[in-house]
Design a protein around this motif. Structure first.
Motif, short mmCIF file in Angstrom:
data_model
loop_
_atom_site.label_atom_id
_atom_site.label_comp_id
_atom_site.label_asym_id
_atom_site.label_seq_id
_atom_site.Cartn_x
_atom_site.Cartn_y
_atom_site.Cartn_z
N ALA A 155 0.88 -1.05 0.24
CA ALA A 155 -0.12 0.05 0.04
C ALA A 155 0.91 1.36 -0.13
CB ALA A 155 -0.82 -0.03 1.21
N THR A 156 1.99 1.30 0.57
CA THR A 156 2.89 2.25 0.50
C THR A 156 4.01 2.37 -0.49
OG1 THR A 156 4.32 1.19 2.24
CG2 THR A 156 2.23 2.56 3.20
N ASN A 157 3.86 1.32 -1.36
CA ASN A 157 5.06 1.28 -2.30
C ASN A 157 6.38 1.13 -1.60
OD1 ASN A 157 6.12 1.19 -4.74
ND2 ASN A 157 6.35 3.36 -5.02
N ASN A 158 6.25 0.05 -0.49
CA ASN A 158 7.43 -0.16 -0.04
C ASN A 158 7.92 0.94 0.91
OD1 ASN A 158 9.57 -1.90 1.14
ND2 ASN A 158 10.96 -1.53 -0.67
N PHE A 159 7.18 1.59 1.60
CA PHE A 159 7.40 2.88 2.42
C PHE A 159 8.32 3.85 1.61
CE2 PHE A 159 6.65 -0.64 5.34
CZ PHE A 159 5.52 -0.11 5.92
N ASP A 160 7.93 4.17 0.42
CA ASP A 160 8.54 4.96 -0.34
C ASP A 160 8.65 6.61 0.15
OD1 ASP A 160 9.59 6.80 -2.26
OD2 ASP A 160 8.31 6.06 -3.94
N SER A 161 9.78 7.01 0.45
CA SER A 161 9.89 8.54 1.00
C SER A 161 9.04 9.46 0.29
CB SER A 161 11.42 8.84 0.84
OG SER A 161 11.71 8.81 -0.29
N ALA A 162 8.69 9.33 -0.86
CA ALA A 162 7.57 10.25 -1.62
C ALA A 162 6.43 10.25 -1.02
CB ALA A 162 7.68 9.96 -3.11
N GLN A 163 6.00 9.01 -0.34
CA GLN A 163 4.60 8.85 0.31
C GLN A 163 4.65 9.26 1.60
OE1 GLN A 163 2.73 7.78 -2.47
NE2 GLN A 163 2.27 5.72 -1.74
N GLU A 164 5.62 10.08 2.18
CA GLU A 164 5.71 10.26 3.76
C GLU A 164 4.81 11.71 3.83
OE1 GLU A 164 9.38 11.05 5.59
OE2 GLU A 164 10.26 9.29 4.89
N LEU A 165 3.99 11.39 5.12
CA LEU A 165 3.21 12.62 5.24
C LEU A 165 3.67 13.43 6.48
CD1 LEU A 165 -0.49 10.59 5.16
CD2 LEU A 165 0.63 12.38 3.45
N SER A 224 4.30 -9.07 14.08
CA SER A 224 5.05 -8.61 12.65
C SER A 224 6.39 -7.93 12.76
CB SER A 224 4.02 -7.44 12.34
OG SER A 224 4.59 -6.86 11.01
N ARG A 225 7.17 -7.99 11.92
CA ARG A 225 8.40 -7.44 11.86
C ARG A 225 8.63 -6.10 12.03
NH1 ARG A 225 10.56 -8.09 5.72
NH2 ARG A 225 12.21 -6.80 6.49
N GLU A 226 7.45 -5.38 11.83
CA GLU A 226 7.21 -3.80 12.15
C GLU A 226 6.15 -3.69 12.78
OE1 GLU A 226 9.25 -0.73 9.94
OE2 GLU A 226 9.74 -2.15 8.18
N LEU A 227 5.73 -2.54 13.75
CA LEU A 227 4.65 -2.14 14.35
C LEU A 227 3.99 -1.21 13.57
CD1 LEU A 227 6.08 -2.12 17.86
CD2 LEU A 227 4.55 -4.09 16.86
N LEU A 228 2.77 -1.35 12.93
CA LEU A 228 2.15 -0.41 12.10
C LEU A 228 0.72 -0.09 12.39
CD1 LEU A 228 3.37 -2.05 8.60
CD2 LEU A 228 4.12 -0.04 9.81
N LEU A 229 0.20 1.03 12.39
CA LEU A 229 -1.14 1.42 12.75
C LEU A 229 -1.70 1.83 11.42
CD1 LEU A 229 -0.42 3.19 16.28
CD2 LEU A 229 -1.65 1.14 15.72
N VAL A 230 -3.00 1.87 11.06
CA VAL A 230 -3.58 2.10 9.92
C VAL A 230 -4.65 3.08 10.43
CG1 VAL A 230 -4.65 1.24 7.82
CG2 VAL A 230 -2.91 -0.08 8.94
N TYR A 231 -4.55 4.17 9.85
CA TYR A 231 -5.68 5.20 10.25
C TYR A 231 -6.24 5.82 9.06
CZ TYR A 231 -2.91 5.93 14.43
OH TYR A 231 -2.15 5.99 15.49
N GLU A 232 -7.55 6.50 9.33
CA GLU A 232 -8.19 7.29 8.26
C GLU A 232 -7.40 8.22 7.55
OE1 GLU A 232 -11.19 10.10 8.85
OE2 GLU A 232 -10.98 9.87 10.91
N LEU A 292 -4.93 0.98 0.16
CA LEU A 292 -5.39 -0.53 0.54
C LEU A 292 -6.16 -1.12 -0.81
CD1 LEU A 292 -6.76 -0.24 4.01
CD2 LEU A 292 -4.55 -0.76 3.38
N ARG A 293 -5.86 -2.50 -0.64
CA ARG A 293 -6.56 -3.24 -1.98
C ARG A 293 -7.94 -3.08 -2.17
NH1 ARG A 293 -3.47 -8.82 0.10
NH2 ARG A 293 -1.33 -8.10 -0.25
N ASP A 294 -8.61 -2.83 -1.14
CA ASP A 294 -10.07 -2.31 -1.49
C ASP A 294 -10.25 -1.15 -1.83
OD1 ASP A 294 -9.50 -0.98 0.81
OD2 ASP A 294 -10.78 -2.17 2.34
N GLY A 295 -9.26 -0.51 -2.00
CA GLY A 295 -9.33 1.29 -2.52
C GLY A 295 -9.37 2.17 -1.55
N ARG A 296 -9.39 2.01 -0.35
CA ARG A 296 -9.43 2.84 0.71
C ARG A 296 -8.09 3.70 0.84
NH1 ARG A 296 -11.19 0.13 6.21
NH2 ARG A 296 -10.02 -1.53 5.15
#
Length: 628
Positions: A290-300, A361-369, A313-317
């Motif tokens: 979903a993040t394109n392998n945590f691409d730096s261009a995707q940083e918010l 998981s190998r990394e701790l990730l939280l998914v928000y709106e 996400l795969r469902d489009g969200r």
């Protein structure tokens, strides 16, 4: 690791030794007396402008003024070496404008010197949020006290000394939330009902030094004999505490790893799909995709505990994915804390949590709106501020919606602990979404505060929490006060390019508001000074921010009160008119600190005085001490 402890002891001992040397040197440099052009020969507690550390009263020898506690006085008459008739320009200004800033102690408090003013009048100030209001009214009614109740957050009770002792004095303690204050009395006034006319800005200051500043060598010996053994003892306790804490963390990490292996919610890490605290568990693979392998261009954004990425996400969200920096016991604890809090909350102004990865998981990730407009900070003093600055109407809504979210949290017994404009997000309609609950704490219902090492962001941390390690809901109120100042000023909470006493926006705001220099604080591009309604509202918000930023938590309003004040400010004069009819029985408008200041701004013809401000500068980086 423990090899570092001897070095730590040596470092602390050297640091303490340097402090004592500096203290002794400072004592040697201070003269016992010095000549002053307009005052003659002066002694302690006076000192020169060039040596403020040598005394408490700084004399300006080129004029007839001196400074005491950060406040400037004009000397009208030298009565004696420790007694002066002065003009208090700050109090003069406040009394002439009927400002509630008049009801402040005009003199500072020091341990070895006592100040008195004469003639004086004793008044009482009572917090309007106190639960003892009925007893308060009865208490002062028995003693025939009048009241002045239009100040924001507190009521003033007073009695004209010309009325005499109309009733017996009672020995009962003051009602809760009330305290006494002595202010200069205007003995020439013929007013009986106007409390501002009963007070004077010209009065006599007298002081008495209880412990003369002599026998420096004896004092140094006492300090060395008493402090060094105590400091050594404290250092030993600190070393023992560090060893104990590290052992505890190792033990907790071992227990956590044992618990994870038996936790059914963490079994399906590879494919995801299970529930954890009632929310979906995403697979690490899906979030990488979903993040394109945590691409730096995707940083918010980048925070104290992790980086946030945009993802789809795969469902489009569209989602925002927080990636915690480390996968250790401490980060797992914060990871679980944020999940527990967000899954039990539901409010339109709080960010929604869609899910998370498993703790295995190998990394701790939280998914928000995903909140598309970004942070309020970026709109106030970031790149977006230059493109399209926020209108005042939007800023006012941001203040109200953020206050509503924090009020909801406090009612849910949760303290956010990291309120700042970087944690306030805006959606497509500029509606608020408060985020980042990694530092939040659940507040026990039977507790008045939580004792914990200070955590938060420099510029926003409650000074009382920073000093006393006691976290309360009023800590969020202080941080929100900084947010209010950012909204009206468009300035960042910390800016090292400002004057050293104004690096922290809270200090700058206290200083400017105390002196009524609103034009030096409020962003003129909002319409301040040209739009009467904007001027009224921004000035009122500034006064509310002043109350939120009080160093003592008891002087700050609750988050519920802050929300109501903001709604009142937004409703404007119509509400004040209705309150005037209810309290006065006619259609006459009530006077208030807000309306006073607006009228003052429209007819300003005098310079604002230098006033007392409580200064506090936070540390230079986010504190991440243990909360054990």
């Amino acid at each position: 690791m423990y090899m570092a402890f001897p070095n730590l002891l040596v470092f602390l001992f050297v640091l303490f030794h340097l402090f004592l040397v500096e203290l002794c040197d400072a004592n040697h440099e201070c003269p016992k007396s010095f000549p002053c052009k307009h005052f003659g020969t002066l002694e302690y507690p006076f000192t020169e402008l060039e040596r403020p550390e040598c005394g408490l009263i700084t004399a300006d020898c080129d004029s007839t003024k001196f400074r005491l506690g950060g406040k400037e006085y004009q000397v009208l008459k030298n009565i004696s070496t420790d007694k002066y008739l002065v003009l208090d320009s700050s109090l003069h200004y406040n009394l002439n404008t009927n400002s509630c800033f008049s009801f402040r102690t005009p003199l500072p408090i020091y341990p070895n010197i006592s100040f008195t003013i004469s003639p004086n009048l004793t008044l009482f100030t009572c917090d309007k949020s106190s639960n003892d209001r009925k007893r308060e009214e009865d208490y002062f009614q028995i003693q025939n006290y009048k009241n002045y109740s239009t100040c924001l957050g507190f009521t003033v009770y007073y009695r004209n000394p010309r009325d005499g002792n109309l009733s017996r004095e009672i020995d009962d303690p003051l009602p809760l939330g009330c305290s006494s204050i002595q202010l200069p009395l205007n003995i020439t006034s013929d007013s009986r009902d106007n409390v501002f006319k009963l007070l004077a800005y010209e009065y006599t200051i007298e002081w008495q030094v209880e412990q003369p500043k002599d026998n420096n060598n004896k004092k140094k010996k006492i300090i060395l004999a008493a402090v060094i053994p105590g400091a050594a003892f404290l250092v030993c306790l600190l070393v023992c505490f560090i060893i104990w804490r590290n052992k505890k963390r190792v033990t907790n990490a071992y227990r956590l790893s044992r618990n994870i292996s038996s936790d059914p919610s963490s079994k399906s890490d590879i494919e995801g799909g299970s529930l954890y605290f009632g929310i979906p568990v995403f697979s690490y693979t899906e979030l990488v995709e979903a993040t394109n392998n945590f691409d730096s261009a995707q940083e918010l954004g980048d925070g104290g505990f992790g980086t946030v990425y945009y993802g789809k996400l795969r469902d489009g969200r569209e989602v925002a994915i927080k990636r915690l920096y480390e996968h250790n016991y401490r980060r797992v604890e914060q990871f679980m804390n944020e999940i527990k809090i967000l899954t039990c909350l539901k409010h339109p102004n709080l960010v929604s949590l869609y899910g998370c990865t498993s703790r295995r998981s190998r990394e701790l990730l939280l998914v928000y709106e995903y909140v598309e407009k970004g942070t309020v900070a970026d709109h106030l003093h970031g790149e977006k501020a230059e493109e399209s600055p926020l209108l005042w109407s939007i800023r006012m809504n941001i203040a109200i919606e953020t206050a509503a979210a924090l009020s909801y949290l406090h009612k849910s017994e949760i303290i956010h602990r990291d309120v700042k404009t970087n944690n306030i997000l805006l959606d497509g309609n500029f509606c608020v979404k408060v985020a980042d609950f990694g530092l939040s704490r659940l507040f026990p219902t039977d507790a008045t505060h939580i004792s914990t090492a200070p955590q938060g962001t420099p510029g926003y941390v409650d000074p009382e929490y920073h000093q006393c390690y006691q976290l309360t809901g009023k800590s969020d109120v202080y941080s929100f006060g900084v947010v209010l100042v950012e909204l009206i000023s468009s300035m960042p909470a910390v800016d090292i390019n400002r004057h050293r006493h104004e690096i922290n926006l809270a200090n700058l705001a206290l200083n400017k508001i105390q002196k009524c220099d609103f034009d030096e604080l409020i962003d003129r591009s909002l319409g301040y000074g040209t739009d009467a309604e904007v001027t009224r509202m921004t000035t009122s918000v500034a006064e509310l921010a002043f109350r939120c930023l009080q160093p003592e938590k008891e002087m700050r309003p609750s988050m519920d009160e802050v929300l109501e004040y903001l709604k009142d400010i937004q409703k404007g004069d119509e509400l004040m008119f209705e309150k005037g009819k209810e309290e006065n029985g006619n259609g006459k408008m009530l006077r208030s600190p807000e309306t006073d200041e607006v009228m003052l701004l429209k007819n300003k013809n005098m310079q604002s005085p230098v006033a007392v401000t409580d200064k506090w500068i936070s540390s230079s980086s986010t504190i991440e001490s243990s909360t054990e």
